[in-house]
Design a protein around this motif. Structure first.
Motif, mmCIF file in Angstrom:
data_model
loop_
_atom_site.group_PDB
_atom_site.id
_atom_site.type_symbol
_atom_site.label_atom_id
_atom_site.label_comp_id
_atom_site.label_asym_id
_atom_site.label_seq_id
_atom_site.Cartn_x
_atom_site.Cartn_y
_atom_site.Cartn_z
ATOM 1 N N ARG A 241 0.818 -1.209 0.000
ATOM 2 C CA ARG A 241 0.000 0.000 0.000
ATOM 3 C C ARG A 241 0.852 1.260 0.000
ATOM 4 O O ARG A 241 0.500 2.256 -0.640
ATOM 5 C CB ARG A 241 -0.947 -0.009 1.203
ATOM 6 C CG ARG A 241 -2.032 -1.080 1.097
ATOM 7 C CD ARG A 241 -3.027 -0.975 2.231
ATOM 8 N NE ARG A 241 -3.764 0.298 2.169
ATOM 9 C CZ ARG A 241 -4.687 0.648 3.054
ATOM 10 N NH1 ARG A 241 -4.996 -0.178 4.058
ATOM 11 N NH2 ARG A 241 -5.315 1.813 2.954
ATOM 12 N N VAL A 242 1.967 1.241 0.721
ATOM 13 C CA VAL A 242 2.869 2.402 0.731
ATOM 14 C C VAL A 242 3.430 2.660 -0.666
ATOM 15 O O VAL A 242 3.433 3.795 -1.162
ATOM 16 C CB VAL A 242 4.004 2.199 1.748
ATOM 17 C CG1 VAL A 242 5.115 3.235 1.554
ATOM 18 C CG2 VAL A 242 3.464 2.274 3.172
ATOM 19 N N LYS A 243 3.897 1.609 -1.305
ATOM 20 C CA LYS A 243 4.468 1.769 -2.641
ATOM 21 C C LYS A 243 3.421 2.270 -3.624
ATOM 22 O O LYS A 243 3.690 3.161 -4.446
ATOM 23 C CB LYS A 243 5.054 0.444 -3.122
ATOM 24 C CG LYS A 243 5.864 0.555 -4.402
ATOM 25 C CD LYS A 243 7.101 1.431 -4.212
ATOM 26 C CE LYS A 243 8.003 1.425 -5.429
ATOM 27 N NZ LYS A 243 9.181 2.282 -5.266
ATOM 28 N N GLU A 244 2.213 1.725 -3.548
ATOM 29 C CA GLU A 244 1.160 2.138 -4.465
ATOM 30 C C GLU A 244 0.732 3.578 -4.207
ATOM 31 O O GLU A 244 0.474 4.338 -5.137
ATOM 32 C CB GLU A 244 -0.038 1.206 -4.326
ATOM 33 C CG GLU A 244 -1.183 1.539 -5.269
ATOM 34 C CD GLU A 244 -2.350 0.577 -5.146
ATOM 35 O OE1 GLU A 244 -3.335 0.762 -5.880
ATOM 36 O OE2 GLU A 244 -2.263 -0.352 -4.316
ATOM 37 N N ALA A 245 0.664 3.972 -2.936
ATOM 38 C CA ALA A 245 0.157 5.297 -2.594
ATOM 39 C C ALA A 245 1.167 6.404 -2.869
ATOM 40 O O ALA A 245 0.785 7.501 -3.299
ATOM 41 C CB ALA A 245 -0.246 5.335 -1.119
ATOM 42 N N TYR A 246 2.460 6.135 -2.650
ATOM 43 C CA TYR A 246 3.441 7.211 -2.704
ATOM 44 C C TYR A 246 4.483 7.058 -3.808
ATOM 45 O O TYR A 246 5.095 8.050 -4.218
ATOM 46 C CB TYR A 246 4.140 7.348 -1.345
ATOM 47 C CG TYR A 246 3.185 7.731 -0.246
ATOM 48 C CD1 TYR A 246 2.719 9.030 -0.129
ATOM 49 C CD2 TYR A 246 2.715 6.786 0.666
ATOM 50 C CE1 TYR A 246 1.836 9.397 0.870
ATOM 51 C CE2 TYR A 246 1.826 7.126 1.665
ATOM 52 C CZ TYR A 246 1.387 8.440 1.766
ATOM 53 O OH TYR A 246 0.494 8.784 2.754
ATOM 54 N N GLY A 247 4.735 5.848 -4.263
ATOM 55 C CA GLY A 247 5.684 5.643 -5.347
ATOM 56 C C GLY A 247 7.103 6.073 -5.036
ATOM 57 O O GLY A 247 7.883 6.373 -5.942
ATOM 58 N N VAL A 248 7.468 6.092 -3.758
ATOM 59 C CA VAL A 248 8.819 6.501 -3.352
ATOM 60 C C VAL A 248 9.647 5.256 -3.039
ATOM 61 O O VAL A 248 9.099 4.160 -2.880
ATOM 62 C CB VAL A 248 8.760 7.413 -2.104
ATOM 63 C CG1 VAL A 248 8.013 8.700 -2.428
ATOM 64 C CG2 VAL A 248 8.118 6.690 -0.920
ATOM 65 N N PRO A 249 10.968 5.396 -2.939
ATOM 66 C CA PRO A 249 11.783 4.245 -2.527
ATOM 67 C C PRO A 249 11.284 3.695 -1.183
ATOM 68 O O PRO A 249 11.260 4.405 -0.182
ATOM 69 C CB PRO A 249 13.185 4.824 -2.423
ATOM 70 C CG PRO A 249 13.190 5.960 -3.402
ATOM 71 C CD PRO A 249 11.816 6.550 -3.299
ATOM 72 N N THR A 250 10.880 2.437 -1.214
ATOM 73 C CA THR A 250 10.232 1.806 -0.067
ATOM 74 C C THR A 250 11.014 0.569 0.342
ATOM 75 O O THR A 250 11.312 -0.287 -0.496
ATOM 76 C CB THR A 250 8.786 1.408 -0.422
ATOM 77 O OG1 THR A 250 8.059 2.579 -0.819
ATOM 78 C CG2 THR A 250 8.075 0.752 0.750
ATOM 79 N N PHE A 251 11.335 0.492 1.618
ATOM 80 C CA PHE A 251 12.127 -0.609 2.146
ATOM 81 C C PHE A 251 11.362 -1.305 3.270
ATOM 82 O O PHE A 251 10.435 -0.749 3.850
ATOM 83 C CB PHE A 251 13.478 -0.100 2.669
ATOM 84 C CG PHE A 251 14.378 0.406 1.581
ATOM 85 C CD1 PHE A 251 15.415 -0.371 1.086
ATOM 86 C CD2 PHE A 251 14.165 1.658 1.028
ATOM 87 C CE1 PHE A 251 16.228 0.085 0.067
ATOM 88 C CE2 PHE A 251 14.983 2.128 0.000
ATOM 89 C CZ PHE A 251 16.011 1.339 -0.482
ATOM 90 N N ALA A 252 11.755 -2.519 3.560
ATOM 91 C CA ALA A 252 11.209 -3.248 4.700
ATOM 92 C C ALA A 252 12.366 -3.851 5.483
ATOM 93 O O ALA A 252 13.435 -4.098 4.929
ATOM 94 C CB ALA A 252 10.243 -4.334 4.247
ATOM 95 N N TYR A 253 12.140 -4.057 6.752
ATOM 96 C CA TYR A 253 13.153 -4.657 7.629
ATOM 97 C C TYR A 253 12.683 -6.062 7.985
ATOM 98 O O TYR A 253 11.650 -6.232 8.631
ATOM 99 C CB TYR A 253 13.306 -3.815 8.884
ATOM 100 C CG TYR A 253 14.593 -4.006 9.658
ATOM 101 C CD1 TYR A 253 15.169 -5.260 9.823
ATOM 102 C CD2 TYR A 253 15.234 -2.918 10.240
ATOM 103 C CE1 TYR A 253 16.337 -5.425 10.535
ATOM 104 C CE2 TYR A 253 16.404 -3.072 10.958
ATOM 105 C CZ TYR A 253 16.945 -4.327 11.109
ATOM 106 O OH TYR A 253 18.114 -4.489 11.826
ATOM 107 N N GLN A 254 13.435 -7.059 7.525
ATOM 108 C CA GLN A 254 13.184 -8.433 7.970
ATOM 109 C C GLN A 254 13.818 -8.552 9.352
ATOM 110 O O GLN A 254 14.999 -8.807 9.495
ATOM 111 C CB GLN A 254 13.802 -9.437 6.988
ATOM 112 C CG GLN A 254 13.426 -10.869 7.296
ATOM 113 C CD GLN A 254 13.961 -11.834 6.262
ATOM 114 O OE1 GLN A 254 15.129 -11.773 5.870
ATOM 115 N NE2 GLN A 254 13.111 -12.735 5.793
ATOM 116 N N VAL A 255 13.003 -8.345 10.367
ATOM 117 C CA VAL A 255 13.518 -8.091 11.702
ATOM 118 C C VAL A 255 14.027 -9.359 12.377
ATOM 119 O O VAL A 255 13.865 -10.475 11.878
ATOM 120 C CB VAL A 255 12.452 -7.392 12.577
ATOM 121 C CG1 VAL A 255 12.098 -6.035 11.999
ATOM 122 C CG2 VAL A 255 11.219 -8.258 12.754
#
Length: 333
Positions: free
Chosen positions: A268-282
């Motif tokens: 949803r973040v990528k679709e809404a903002y289209g900015v470089p988006t990262f996730a942390y595999q914690v």
């Protein structure tokens, strides 16, 4: 007498394109390369030593000289960035958290050493007070309350010290209100406008962080929980608002944390903002996969790679993962 209608065999046979490795490669929709990896490492004081982290099998805290060697290894594997987290012993944890912005603390010492040895390696840092706080919280604690604005002032000092040391990317993970704007303004004012901010914009009050707190020495120090400043795991719309806020304050990139349980947020973040988006595999996600693999319950390498591909499929540009060197070796064939 008319013959019963015989339907032709379906013209579409999806299995045609699954038949050989070459055909599968040609039609693969999502790619994973070392360029999509950021490797988090843990630092400790001393020289030529490392300490295993029991709750994160296969991960150790490294002295600065060994962190330099790790950076050389990562660069050789094509990993473009590392993220540095310090282990701070109880003797260095104080209520004023002054070690957090010391020019000679573990993180800033490691930045200079790695940049001197491997200048091509992009270095990301953590901005939060928990590794230095006697209370184990990301912010100052006053009368049992995590106070926002005094914490932001401290985080700005921490950010400037890391920028002076040579950090490429600052990672505010504290979730205080207004910290991105304050840090960005301070960086611009002091001539560090080139330093990027990867904000932990959607950081949830998760139960998956336990092994990380062991790694940085915060487990025994934490008093209470972090629910007054991290996002409720039930709240997707709030997470999107926090991403929008941090972007408006000057964040260049955003992160969703944790990762695997929040892939819907990533998408949803990528679709809404289209900015470089990262996730942390914690740490908890890492520990579950690695623990199951070491017990022979799953194929560790296959599950690891499948989990990393899930982030890319959800729209992430990259992932912070303790598996980074191992995954990069597999990708290299």
């Amino acid at each position: 007498m008319p013959q019963p209608f015989a339907a032709p065999y379906p013209l579409s046979r999806p299995r045609r394109l699954r038949r050989t490795p070459a055909l599968r490669a040609m039609t693969r929709e999502t790619a994973m390369t070392p360029d999509n990896l950021i490797w988090p490492i843990f630092l400790q004081a001393g020289r030529d030593e490392e300490s295993a982290i029991a709750s994160m099998p296969g991960v150790s805290r490294l002295t600065v000289d060994r962190a330099v060697e790790a950076a050389r290894e990562a660069h050789g594997l094509g990993i473009p960035a590392m993220c540095l987290f310090p282990y701070t012993g109880p003797e260095s944890r104080t209520e004023d958290c002054a070690e957090a912005w010391s020019d000679d603390n573990l993180t800033n010492t490691a930045i200079r050493a790695i940049k001197d040895a491997v200048p091509e390696m992009a270095l990301m840092t953590d901005i939060a007070l928990d590794p230095y706080n006697a209370n184990g919280h990301d912010g100052f604690v006053v009368d049992g309350e995590i106070v926002n604005d005094p914490t932001v002032e401290a985080l700005v000092k921490m950010a400037l010290a890391q920028a002076r040391a040579g950090a490429d990317i600052l990672g505010p993970s504290d979730m205080m209100d207004g910290r991105i704007g304050a840090i960005r303004a301070a960086l611009e004012a002091e001539g560090h406008g080139h330093v990027a901010i990867l904000s932990y914009a959607a950081k949830f009050a998760s139960a998956f962080y336990g092994p990380f707190r062991d790694a940085v020495g915060a487990s025994g120090a934490l008093k209470g929980d972090k629910k007054t400043y991290q996002i409720d795991p039930a709240n997707a719309e709030e997470a999107l608002r926090m991403v929008g806020r941090d972007l408006s304050e000057g964040a260049d990139m955003v992160m969703v944390k944790p990762g695997l349980s929040y892939l819907d947020i990533c998408a949803r973040v990528k679709e809404a903002y289209g900015v470089p988006t990262f996730a942390y595999q914690v740490s908890g996600e890492y520990a579950m996969i690695e623990g199951a693999a070491r017990n022979g319950w799953v194929d560790g390498d296959r599950v690891m790679m499948e989990s990393l591909l899930a982030f890319r499929r959800a729209g992430c540009d990259g992932v912070l993962t303790y598996f980074a060197p191992r995954a990069a070796r597999i990708m290299a064939g």
